[in-house]
Design a protein around this motif. Structure first.
Motif, PDB file in Angstrom:
ATOM      1  N   VAL A 278      -1.984  16.015  -1.516  1.00 14.80           N
ATOM      2  CA  VAL A 278      -1.644  14.708  -2.055  1.00 14.80           C
ATOM      3  C   VAL A 278      -2.741  14.292  -3.021  1.00 14.80           C
ATOM      4  N   ILE A 279      -2.362  14.066  -4.275  1.00 16.44           N
ATOM      5  CA  ILE A 279      -3.344  13.621  -5.262  1.00 16.44           C
ATOM      6  C   ILE A 279      -2.923  12.265  -5.823  1.00 16.44           C
ATOM      7  N   GLY A 280      -3.872  11.631  -6.493  1.00 18.67           N
ATOM      8  CA  GLY A 280      -3.577  10.326  -7.083  1.00 18.67           C
ATOM      9  C   GLY A 280      -4.861   9.544  -7.250  1.00 18.67           C
ATOM     10  N   PRO A 281      -4.821   8.499  -8.078  1.00 15.57           N
ATOM     11  CA  PRO A 281      -6.033   7.696  -8.286  1.00 15.57           C
ATOM     12  C   PRO A 281      -6.422   6.914  -7.031  1.00 15.57           C
TER      13      PRO A 281
ATOM     14  N   ALA B  60       0.836  -1.196   0.000  1.00 18.98           N
ATOM     15  CA  ALA B  60       0.000   0.000   0.000  1.00 18.98           C
ATOM     16  C   ALA B  60       0.871   1.247   0.000  1.00 18.98           C
ATOM     17  N   LEU B  61       1.991   1.176   0.715  1.00 22.42           N
ATOM     18  CA  LEU B  61       2.986   2.251   0.687  1.00 22.42           C
ATOM     19  C   LEU B  61       4.324   1.586   0.408  1.00 22.42           C
ATOM     20  N   ASP B  62       5.004   2.061  -0.617  1.00 23.42           N
ATOM     21  CA  ASP B  62       6.221   1.368  -1.040  1.00 23.42           C
ATOM     22  C   ASP B  62       7.403   2.332  -1.010  1.00 23.42           C
ATOM     23  N   GLY B  63       7.801   2.703   0.200  1.00 25.16           N
ATOM     24  CA  GLY B  63       8.982   3.540   0.336  1.00 25.16           C
ATOM     25  C   GLY B  63       8.730   5.007   0.039  1.00 25.16           C
ATOM     26  N   ILE B  64       7.947   5.659   0.896  1.00 26.93           N
ATOM     27  CA  ILE B  64       7.658   7.081   0.727  1.00 26.93           C
ATOM     28  C   ILE B  64       8.640   7.877   1.589  1.00 26.93           C
ATOM     29  N   SER B  65       9.317   8.855   0.976  1.00 22.34           N
ATOM     30  CA  SER B  65      10.178   9.750   1.745  1.00 22.34           C
ATOM     31  C   SER B  65       9.831  11.183   1.369  1.00 22.34           C
ATOM     32  N   VAL B  66       9.502  11.969   2.376  1.00 21.38           N
ATOM     33  CA  VAL B  66       9.164  13.362   2.103  1.00 21.38           C
ATOM     34  C   VAL B  66       9.286  14.154   3.397  1.00 21.38           C
ATOM     35  N   ASP B  67       9.676  15.405   3.268  1.00 21.85           N
ATOM     36  CA  ASP B  67       9.722  16.277   4.446  1.00 21.85           C
ATOM     37  C   ASP B  67       8.565  17.256   4.379  1.00 21.85           C
ATOM     38  N   ILE B  68       7.870  17.387   5.496  1.00 22.81           N
ATOM     39  CA  ILE B  68       6.787  18.375   5.566  1.00 22.81           C
ATOM     40  C   ILE B  68       7.282  19.527   6.421  1.00 22.81           C
TER      41      ILE B  68
ATOM     42  N   GLY C  94      -2.728   4.776  -2.343  1.00 24.90           N
ATOM     43  CA  GLY C  94      -2.053   4.783  -1.046  1.00 24.90           C
ATOM     44  C   GLY C  94      -2.031   6.150  -0.389  1.00 24.90           C
ATOM     45  N   LYS C  95      -2.712   7.146  -0.974  1.00 25.52           N
ATOM     46  CA  LYS C  95      -2.607   8.492  -0.392  1.00 25.52           C
ATOM     47  C   LYS C  95      -3.295   8.582   0.969  1.00 25.52           C
ATOM     48  N   SER C  96      -4.443   7.897   1.114  1.00 22.81           N
ATOM     49  CA  SER C  96      -5.095   7.902   2.431  1.00 22.81           C
ATOM     50  C   SER C  96      -4.267   7.125   3.453  1.00 22.81           C
ATOM     51  N   THR C  97      -3.721   5.995   3.031  1.00 19.10           N
ATOM     52  CA  THR C  97      -2.870   5.205   3.926  1.00 19.10           C
ATOM     53  C   THR C  97      -1.684   6.033   4.393  1.00 19.10           C
TER      54      THR C  97
ATOM     55  N   PHE D 201       2.144  13.599  -6.113  1.00 15.63           N
ATOM     56  CA  PHE D 201       1.340  12.674  -6.897  1.00 15.63           C
ATOM     57  C   PHE D 201       1.758  11.250  -6.538  1.00 15.63           C
ATOM     58  N   MET D 202       0.800  10.473  -6.098  1.00 17.17           N
ATOM     59  CA  MET D 202       1.082   9.090  -5.701  1.00 17.17           C
ATOM     60  C   MET D 202       0.339   8.125  -6.595  1.00 17.17           C
ATOM     61  N   ASP D 203       0.992   6.996  -6.853  1.00 22.54           N
ATOM     62  CA  ASP D 203       0.297   5.897  -7.526  1.00 22.54           C
ATOM     63  C   ASP D 203       0.993   4.594  -7.148  1.00 22.54           C
ATOM     64  N   GLY D 204       0.206   3.552  -6.923  1.00 26.26           N
ATOM     65  CA  GLY D 204       0.758   2.245  -6.595  1.00 26.26           C
ATOM     66  C   GLY D 204       1.636   2.250  -5.344  1.00 26.26           C
ATOM     67  N   GLY D 205       1.303   3.115  -4.399  1.00 28.15           N
ATOM     68  CA  GLY D 205       2.058   3.163  -3.148  1.00 28.15           C
ATOM     69  C   GLY D 205       3.381   3.895  -3.266  1.00 28.15           C
ATOM     70  N   LYS D 206       3.634   4.484  -4.419  1.00 26.22           N
ATOM     71  CA  LYS D 206       4.902   5.199  -4.612  1.00 26.22           C
ATOM     72  C   LYS D 206       4.638   6.688  -4.833  1.00 26.22           C
ATOM     73  N   LEU D 207       5.598   7.481  -4.417  1.00 24.48           N
ATOM     74  CA  LEU D 207       5.538   8.910  -4.662  1.00 24.48           C
ATOM     75  C   LEU D 207       6.165   9.157  -6.033  1.00 24.48           C
ATOM     76  N   LEU D 208       5.347   9.438  -7.041  1.00 19.02           N
ATOM     77  CA  LEU D 208       5.869   9.506  -8.404  1.00 19.02           C
ATOM     78  C   LEU D 208       6.367  10.891  -8.782  1.00 19.02           C
ATOM     79  N   GLU D 209       5.708  11.926  -8.288  1.00 17.07           N
ATOM     80  CA  GLU D 209       6.161  13.254  -8.650  1.00 17.07           C
ATOM     81  C   GLU D 209       5.813  14.240  -7.544  1.00 17.07           C
ATOM     82  N   GLU D 210       6.697  15.191  -7.342  1.00 19.49           N
ATOM     83  CA  GLU D 210       6.464  16.197  -6.320  1.00 19.49           C
ATOM     84  C   GLU D 210       6.868  17.544  -6.872  1.00 19.49           C
ATOM     85  N   GLY D 211       6.093  18.577  -6.567  1.00 19.02           N
ATOM     86  CA  GLY D 211       6.479  19.896  -7.047  1.00 19.02           C
ATOM     87  C   GLY D 211       5.467  20.944  -6.679  1.00 19.02           C
ATOM     88  N   SER D 212       5.688  22.148  -7.176  1.00 21.46           N
ATOM     89  CA  SER D 212       4.729  23.226  -6.941  1.00 21.46           C
ATOM     90  C   SER D 212       3.494  22.939  -7.790  1.00 21.46           C
ATOM     91  N   PRO D 213       2.370  23.555  -7.448  1.00 18.33           N
ATOM     92  CA  PRO D 213       1.175  23.330  -8.260  1.00 18.33           C
ATOM     93  C   PRO D 213       1.409  23.629  -9.733  1.00 18.33           C
TER      94      PRO D 213
END
Lengths: 272, 262
Positions: free
Chosen positions: B41-44, B25-33, B48-51, B230-242
C-alpha cells in the motif's frame, strides 16, 4: 519569651518517655496499615476506573435492532460524538470510583477523619481493648480507616497515571499478538507501570507518616498525642514539639533516602 | 482470478470517520486480499494507508463497512447472528483473529522489560498454551533465521534499530500467523539498516506468506509486491500489478505522487 526553649524543661518530660515510645510505634503502625489498606483500595478503584463496563453499549450489542442507537446512526455508521455516543460510553463503575477519588482529594483530611470517627464509627460498635499496654483500639482503628480511605484516593491517581504512562504501542503490540486485555495488563503494562510509579508510591508512604499526625484529633495515641499530654500536664510546649519534630524527621528522612537509593538501583537496571 | 476460497481477507466499503464524518480517514475501501498476496500500500502521508492497515486487525475501530476474515466479519464486535438454523448469537472473539494476523510496527514495540527470547515466547506460551521448552526452541530457530540467535538473552535496548525490527518480525511469526501486516516497518530505521529488514521481508514473501505492507520503499513494492494499492484522501485510487502502477500509472494523483518519490 516565656515559651522559649529551656534546657531545664527537658528533664520534666522524662516521665512521659513511654508515651513517646508508644506514640512512635503507633505512628509507624498507622503508616504501615494505611499503606496496605490504601494500596488495596487504590487497586480496586483503578480497576473500576479503567473497566469497560458500559451498560448502554452492552444493551446495544445484545439487542442491536432495538437499542442499536447507542452505537450506530441511521446509516449504520458508528457514532463518534454526541449525546447518544457519550451515553453509550457511560461507565457507572468508573463514574463512582472517579467521584470517590475526587471527593476525597478535594476535602480536608481533618474533616474526613472527624466524620469517619464521629459519624461512621458512632454507628459501629468497636471492641474496647488496648494495644502496647495503653493504646485504645476504638480510637486507633477509625484513624487507620480514615487514613486508608484517604490515601486510597491518592494512590489510585498514582496507579492510573502510571498505567497511562506506558506507551500505547506496547498495548497495541500485545493485543496484535493475541493477548487479551487482562494478559496485556498483567504481563506488559503493569510490570512497566510499576517501575514508573514505585517512587511515587514510596513518596506517598512518607506523606502518610506525616499526615498520620492528624489522628490525635480523635485521640489516637501517636506522637502528637504524647506532645499534647506533656503540654497538658506540665505547660511546656516547645520542648515536646521539638522531640516530635526529631522523631518524625528520623522516620521520614531515612525513608526518603532509602527510596532514592532504590530508585537509583532501578534506573541502573535500564542500561544493563 | 482468485476463487472465493482463495480469499483471505475481504474488505467491504470500509470507513473510518472522525467528528461525524467531517474527517474521512477511510472513505469506502473495498479490496480482497488473497492467500499468498504480497500487497503493498503506497500513498502520501495522511492518505489513510496506516489507518487501513490498523483497521484490518481492529487496532482502529472502523466507523462502518466489513472486514471478513476467514468467513467471519470481525467488525461485528460482540455478537453476530450465527449462520446456523438455531439463529443463536455467537461471540466474535477478536483476540482469536488477531493471533492469526501478525503485525509489525514502525516503532518496533518490543517489550523493554523482557529479553528477546521472552518477547518471542510470551504470546505462544500465554495465548496458545505452548510449553515453555517448545516455545523457546521455536523462537531460537526463528532467531537463527534472521541471524540473531546469539542475542536471545539480550534486552531490546541493547539492539540496533534493524535488529529490533527483525526481532519484531520473528516475534509475530512465532504465533504462526496466516497473514502479516507491516506498518511502515523501515520508516524509523537508519538508512543502512533498511536493507537487512527488507531482506527478511523478501524471504518471507518468497516462502509464500500473505503480506500487507504499508511502505515508502518503492523499490520493495516493485520487486516483491504482486499487487500495489495507491491511496489518497482515504480512498483507494488505483490498484494493479507493480508494472501497471509504476510504469503505466493512470490516475493523475498517482502520476503526481510517483513523480515526487521516484
Amino acid at each position: 519569651m516565656g515559651n522559649f526553649i529551656k534546657i531545664e524543661n527537658f528533664p520534666q518530660m522524662l516521665p512521659y518517655i513511654q508515651m513517646f515510645k508508644d506514640g512512635l510505634a503507633v505512628t509507624v503502625l498507622l503508616a504501615l496499615l494505611t499503606v496496605v489498606i490504601g494500596f488495596v483500595l487504590a487497586l480496586v478503584l483503578a480497576g473500576l476506573r479503567m473497566s469497560s463496563f458500559r451498560p448502554f453499549l452492552m444493551l446495544s450489542h445484545a439487542f442491536p435492532k432495538v437499542f442499536g442507537f447507542f452505537e450506530r446512526d441511521r446509516e449504520g455508521n458508528k457514532l463518534d460524538s454526541g449525546f447518544l455516543y457519550h451515553m453509550g460510553r457511560f461507565n457507572p463503575l468508573s463514574f463512582l470510583a472517579t467521584a470517590y477519588v475526587e471527593i476525597w482529594r478535594s476535602t480536608p483530611m481533618v474533616v474526613q477523619i472527624l466524620i469517619i470517627y464521629y459519624g461512621v464509627f458512632s454507628m459501629i460498635k468497636l471492641p474496647v481493648f488496648t494495644m502496647f499496654g495503653s493504646v485504645r483500639f476504638d480510637r486507633f482503628f477509625p484513624g487507620v480507616v480514615a487514613l486508608g480511605l484517604n490515601s486510597g484516593a491518592y494512590l489510585c491517581e498514582i496507579i492510573r497515571s502510571g498505567l497511562q504512562s506506558v506507551d500505547g504501542g506496547q498495548t497495541e503490540a500485545a493485543r496484535s499478538l493475541g493477548l487479551n486485555q487482562m494478559q496485556n495488563l498483567r504481563y506488559i503494562v503493569l510490570p512497566q507501570a510499576l517501575k514508573n510509579i514505585l517512587p511515587a508510591i514510596a513518596n506517598e508512604f512518607v506523606v502518610i507518616i506525616k499526615e498520620s499526625a492528624i489522628t490525635w484529633t480523635i485521640g489516637v495515641q501517636d506522637i502528637m498525642y504524647a506532645v499534647n499530654a506533656v503540654k497538658g500536664a506540665t505547660f511546656i510546649i516547645m520542648e515536646p514539639l521539638l522531640v516530635a519534630t526529631a522523631l518524625y524527621f528520623c522516620l521520614c528522612f531515612p525513608t526518603s533516602k532509602l527510596i532514592a537509593y532504590v530508585e537509583r538501583r532501578m534506573r541502573r537496571g535500564d542500561v544493563r | 482470478m482468485a476463487t472465493s476460497d482463495n480469499k483471505m481477507i475481504q474488505v467491504q466499503n470500509l470507513r473510518k470517520y472522525y467528528n461525524r464524518g467531517a474527517i474521512k480517514a477511510l472513505d469506502g475501501i473495498s479490496v480482497d486480499i488473497n492467500k499468498g498476496d504480497v500487497m503493498v500500500v503506497i500513498g502520501p502521508s495522511g492518505s489513510g494507508k496506516s489507518t487501513f492497515l490498523r483497521s484490518l486487525n481492529l487496532l482502529e475501530d472502523p466507523t462502518g463497512g466489513a472486514i471478513i476474515f476467514e468467513g467471519v466479519d470481525i467488525t461485528k464486535k460482540k455478537y453476530v447472528p450465527k449462520e446456523s438454523l438455531s439463529g443463536r448469537m455467537v461471540r466474535v472473539d477478536i483476540d482469536q483473529h488477531r493471533q492469526k494476523m501478525g503485525m509489525v510496527f514502525q516503532h518496533f514495540n518490543l517489550f523493554p522489560h523482557m529479553t528477546i527470547l521472552d518477547n518471542m515466547t510470551l504470546a505462544p506460551i500465554k495465548v496458545k498454551g505452548m510449553g515453555k521448552k517448545e516455545a523457546e526452541e521455536k523462537a531460537l530457530a526463528l532467531l537463527d533465521r534472521v541471524g540473531l540467535k546469539d542475542r536471545a538473552e539480550a534486552f531490546p535496548i541493547q539492539l540496533s534499530g534493524g535488529q529490533k525490527q527483525r526481532v519484531a518480525i520473528v516475534r509475530a511469526l512465532a504465533m504462526e500467523p496466516e497473514v502479516m501486516l507491516f506498518d511502515e516497518p523501515t520508516s524509523a530505521l537508519d538508512p543502512e539498516m533498511v536493507g537487512e529488514v527488507l531482506e527478511v521481508m523478501k524471504n518471507l514473501a518468497k516462502e509464500g506468506m500473505t503480506m500487507v505492507v504499508v511502505t515508502h520503499e518503492m523499490g520493495f513494492a516493485r520487486e516483491v509486491g504482486n499487487r500495489v494499492l495507491f491511496m489518497d484522501g482515504g480512498k483507494l485510487l488505483e490498484e494493479g500489478s507493480p508494472a501497471d502502477i509504476f510504469d503505466h500509472p493512470q490516475h493523475p494523483r498517482l502520476r503526481d505522487f510517483l513523480s515526487k518519490v521516484l
